[in-house]
Every structure is written in C-alpha cells, then in structure tokens.
Design a protein around this motif. Structure first.
Motif, mmCIF file in Angstrom:
data_model
loop_
_atom_site.group_PDB
_atom_site.id
_atom_site.type_symbol
_atom_site.label_atom_id
_atom_site.label_comp_id
_atom_site.label_asym_id
_atom_site.label_seq_id
_atom_site.Cartn_x
_atom_site.Cartn_y
_atom_site.Cartn_z
ATOM 1 N N UNK A 8 -3.187 1.231 10.906
ATOM 2 C CA UNK A 8 -1.866 1.581 11.446
ATOM 3 C C UNK A 8 -1.183 2.585 10.528
ATOM 4 N N UNK A 9 -1.819 3.743 10.356
ATOM 5 C CA UNK A 9 -1.280 4.750 9.462
ATOM 6 C C UNK A 9 -1.945 6.083 9.753
ATOM 7 N N UNK A 28 -14.055 0.961 12.486
ATOM 8 C CA UNK A 28 -12.660 1.333 12.268
ATOM 9 C C UNK A 28 -12.071 1.969 13.516
ATOM 10 N N UNK A 29 -10.814 1.633 13.777
ATOM 11 C CA UNK A 29 -10.073 2.208 14.899
ATOM 12 C C UNK A 29 -8.853 2.917 14.328
ATOM 13 N N UNK A 30 -8.768 4.217 14.515
ATOM 14 C CA UNK A 30 -7.629 4.997 14.038
ATOM 15 C C UNK A 30 -6.619 5.169 15.167
ATOM 16 N N UNK A 31 -5.345 5.171 14.808
ATOM 17 C CA UNK A 31 -4.307 5.530 15.763
ATOM 18 C C UNK A 31 -3.706 6.857 15.318
ATOM 19 N N UNK A 32 -3.157 7.596 16.271
ATOM 20 C CA UNK A 32 -2.595 8.892 15.908
ATOM 21 C C UNK A 32 -1.470 9.270 16.862
ATOM 22 N N UNK A 76 -9.884 -7.292 15.075
ATOM 23 C CA UNK A 76 -9.562 -8.594 14.487
ATOM 24 C C UNK A 76 -8.471 -8.500 13.427
ATOM 25 N N UNK A 77 -8.243 -7.292 12.913
ATOM 26 C CA UNK A 77 -7.277 -7.133 11.830
ATOM 27 C C UNK A 77 -6.668 -5.744 11.857
ATOM 28 N N UNK A 78 -5.515 -5.617 11.213
ATOM 29 C CA UNK A 78 -4.819 -4.334 11.079
ATOM 30 C C UNK A 78 -4.548 -4.081 9.604
ATOM 31 N N UNK A 79 -4.927 -2.889 9.144
ATOM 32 C CA UNK A 79 -4.581 -2.463 7.782
ATOM 33 C C UNK A 79 -3.404 -1.497 7.894
ATOM 34 N N UNK A 80 -2.261 -1.795 7.238
ATOM 35 C CA UNK A 80 -1.077 -0.956 7.410
ATOM 36 C C UNK A 80 -0.986 0.234 6.467
ATOM 37 N N UNK A 81 -1.906 0.344 5.475
ATOM 38 C CA UNK A 81 -1.795 1.436 4.515
ATOM 39 C C UNK A 81 -0.556 1.305 3.657
ATOM 40 N N UNK A 82 0.116 2.435 3.380
ATOM 41 C CA UNK A 82 1.406 2.412 2.677
ATOM 42 C C UNK A 82 2.419 3.181 3.518
#
Length: 450
Positions: A8-9, A28-32, A76-82
């Motif tokens: 999510x970044x 990995x799934x990227x959003x943009x 299954x999960x979301x990594x928010x970055x910074x």
C-alpha cells in the motif's frame, strides 16, 4: 508464510518491498495512482491495480480503495511501507477486521506510540528520560504561557499526532508563543485532523539519535543499534549514518536499552524506531516512536547484515526472531544520502519533471535504492525523494570518501536534485569530524540554500 502481499505505497519503498517478497517466494501486488501509471517497478510486481487519481487522498490515502484492491487480489497481508497510511491505526484495524494481516504493530500499540503525549507518559513510566514539558495536550494559551515560564524559554510546540516536522514551532518569549501556538495548532489540524499540541523544553544544539527495534509475536524484543540523523533541514533528514560518530559506548548502550524497555512496555510487535535528542553533555531524551519502517533503514541493514523488510514480513507471519541481542553487532560504517527532486539553490523548490539522463554511482559497498530511471517523469503529487545513495565501508573515513566519489559520479539531467548540496556536506570539516547538531545545516548555509 504468506502467499500474496499487497504493498500500500509507491516509489522506492514499494520497489523495496516487492523485492523482499520475491526473495521470500511471495507474490506481490502493487497499487498505483494515475500519476504513477507508467512507473517501471509496477512491471516487477506480480500484479498491479489502479486505485484512483493522482491526489493522495483519492488513492494512497483512500482506505476503502486499498482494501477493495486487496480483496480483489486475494492477498493475505498488506505492507504499508512508510508515510501515507503506515502509522494510521484505523487502517491497521480495518485490515485485520477484513481478515488481512497488517504488516506492522497492533492498532492499540500504534495509537499508544503514535500520540506523542501518550508515548512520553509511557516513557516516564519506564524510566526512559524525556524532555521537560507538558504532561499532555495544551488546552489553551494561558496554560501554554504558564508552562513555558515554568520550564523556561525557548520552548518547542509540537503536534501531538504529528511527524515529519509538521505542526512544530519554536517560541522564545510570550509574544512569539502566541503566534507559534496558533500556527502549530492550525498546521496540525490541516496535516493530521487533530489540532492537539504539547510543549517541551527546546534542547539547544542537540544531536538526533534513533534506535531501530524489532519485536516478535513471542515477546522477544531486540535493538539493532543506533543511527545518527542530525543532518536536517527544517526537521527533514538529509543524511543518516550508523554508528553515530563520537557517541560514547556507555551512552550507546544506555540509549538502546531504554528503547527496548519502551517498546516492550507498549506490547509492540514488528519494526519500530525510537527517536532521541542527545545534548552536548551526552544526556539523552526520548522524543517519539515511529511505528513503521523508516526511510533510513538501509544503514542499519548494512551494519548489522539484517534485512529489516524481510523480518517485518516474517514477524507478521508469526515467525520468531532468529537471534538474541548479543548476536547483533555493528560492523563498519554505513551512510545514506537522501537525493530529492528539489533545487537547493532556490530554497529547495520542488523539481518535478522528466529525467532525461540517469547514471547512478556504483562500486564496492555502494547501494542505490531508487524507483526511477532515464525517461521517468517525477510527478508533482508526492514526496520528492527519488533515490537513496547508501554506502558501507570498514571505517567512517572510508565511507565518507566513498560517498564523495559516488556523488561526483552520479549524473542526473532534466531536473534539479539535492546532489550539489550533498557534495558540499561531504567536504564540510565539521561534518567530517562528526557530532554535528540538528541545526548545523541551517546555521552554516544561507537561508536560500538550507
């Protein structure tokens, strides 16, 4: 272990997480946003989903759209970055309520540490030194004046829910306190939808030292030593390094142990950073905790040999930390330069636009974390960071020499960047000697340049 993770970044941190996922065998799934539609890192992800127009509020800060993308992609999960939603407790809570793991702390821990007033209270309860100041949010101007006289001017007014230097003002007397309080409250409300502020004693000419923490679901908490982030402009970090030069070993040990105590007391899980001010007598004071991965995490990775993003994912998947505290050592010196699309000759004016030529530096011990290349158009919508130049060498002297060489070798055409300023910094005798304070850059260079 997870099978699919959504990031999510955007930008370099999105690419950083995508690469960590691939190393772990995770899709990995990227959003943009529409503004990032042509970003090359989207091709590296296993899937990419558009979540809205360029403005952050309609894309990277839009929780329903991100959750919808996660559900469509069956992650299954979301990594928010910074940045963006990385320290938003509501987002963490929504993720888990939708049965999607949030790669970060619980929303309760995030709320506790994310509010500076609450974090200060927790620090005091655990014998972690704090800067003298208000016990909670300031209710009105009269209370602010009373407290300022009690602890003594100058004082620092800070947004309780803030970060990144926003909602922060200095006051040196009653008159300046009046305007500084109003400005800080207005900026805090605009940036964080919370006008609460608190007041603390301004520590003059301090160093900014932070400690990297990892905590697993089994209750193990370790520190990965410290970083010096004192080279700043208006509270924005420009250069970071580890170990902190000239910091006595006893202070290094004490500050790291204090950070571990604080994080343990918050029942925290995953990566965190505790930030401290260190005065000229090496007394340290806790100022805030960041419940996320930091921009400057690579310097810690290089001196410890530990991949922090992989560890974030493993911890979120329930894996225990694979080492004890005494197994984590600092080896050599790592230094990071944040290269921004800004013009330091014109008060750091943003410099979006087309990168016509891109020739990054390289060589032994050199790491480039970047999502850009020749032909990339830097959008005007987001943070101006385009690249992190990180070097790792056996000694600080060798690391500085390597950075100098890299900065001279680095070539970017088409936009203005902060590379010219970095070249000056790494030839500055005070920086080379080590131990500069957080206001050094602004004191040394003219207002137009810093």
């Amino acid at each position: 272990m997870f099978q699919r993770i959504l990031i999510a970044n955007r930008g370099e941190i999105a690419l950083r997480v995508i690469r960590a996922c691939k190393d772990l065998g995770i899709q990995s799934v990227a959003v943009y946003s529409e503004a990032d539609r042509d970003a090359s890192y989207l091709k590296i992800a296993d899937e990419a989903i558009c979540i809205g127009p360029g403005p952050s509020a309609e894309s990277y800060l839009n929780i329903p759209r991100i959750i919808a993308a996660a559900e469509i992609a069956d992650v299954e999960a979301i990594h928010p970055g910074y940045g963006f939603l990385s320290e938003n407790p509501h987002f963490a809570e929504v993720c888990r309520s939708c049965r999607i793991e949030f790669i970060g702390p619980s929303h309760e821990s995030m709320r506790l540490l994310g509010n500076k007033s609450a974090a200060r209270d927790l620090a005091k309860e655990n014998n972690v030194p704090t800067v003298p100041g208000s016990d909670g949010a300031i209710e009105d101007e009269q209370e602010a004046i009373r407290l300022a006289h009690e602890i003594g001017f100058p004082v620092l007014i800070k947004a309780a829910a803030g970060g990144g230097g926003r909602g922060m003002r200095v006051a040196s007397n009653d008159i300046s306190l009046h305007s500084a309080l109003q400005q800080a409250q207005a900026e805090a409300e605009a940036a964080f939808n919370d006008r609460s502020v608190y007041i603390e004693k301004l520590i003059e000419q301090p160093r900014h030292i932070e400690v990297q923490i990892l905590a697993d679901t089994q209750g193990s908490v370790v520190h990965l030593w410290e970083r010096d982030c004192s080279m700043q402009r208006r509270y924005q970090k420009i250069v970071e390094e580890s170990p902190a030069p000239g910091l006595p070993s006893s202070v290094r040990e004490d500050i790291c142990k204090a950070a571990v105590r604080l994080i343990k007391s918050a029942k925290y899980i995953n990566a965190a950073t505790c930030e401290f001010l260190v005065d000229k007598d090496h007394r340290f004071y806790f100022i805030e905790a960041n419940a996320r991965i930091q921009v400057e995490h690579p310097v810690t990775e290089l001196v410890t040999g530990i991949d922090l993003v992989k560890q974030q994912i493993k911890i979120a998947a329930g894996e225990p930390l694979p080492w004890t505290q005494d197994q984590i050592e600092q080896r050599g010196c790592a230094i990071e330069c944040r290269i921004n699309a800004e013009d330091p000759e014109h008060n750091f004016r943003p410099s979006p636009g087309l990168i016509e030529e891109w020739r990054p530096a390289g060589g032994y011990g050199v790491r480039i974390d970047s999502h850009v290349s020749a032909g990339y158009r830097v959008p005007p919508n987001y943070d101006s960071l385009i690249c992190k130049l990180i070097v790792h060498q056996p000694t600080r002297e060798e690391a500085i020499a390597c950075v100098r060489r890299c900065l001279d070798e680095f070539h970017i055409k088409g936009i203005a960047t902060t590379i010219p300023l970095h070249r000056r910094i790494f030839r500055d005798s005070a920086f080379i000697e080590g131990g500069i304070d957080t206001k050094y850059l602004e004191r040394t260079y003219t207002n137009d340049e810093a």
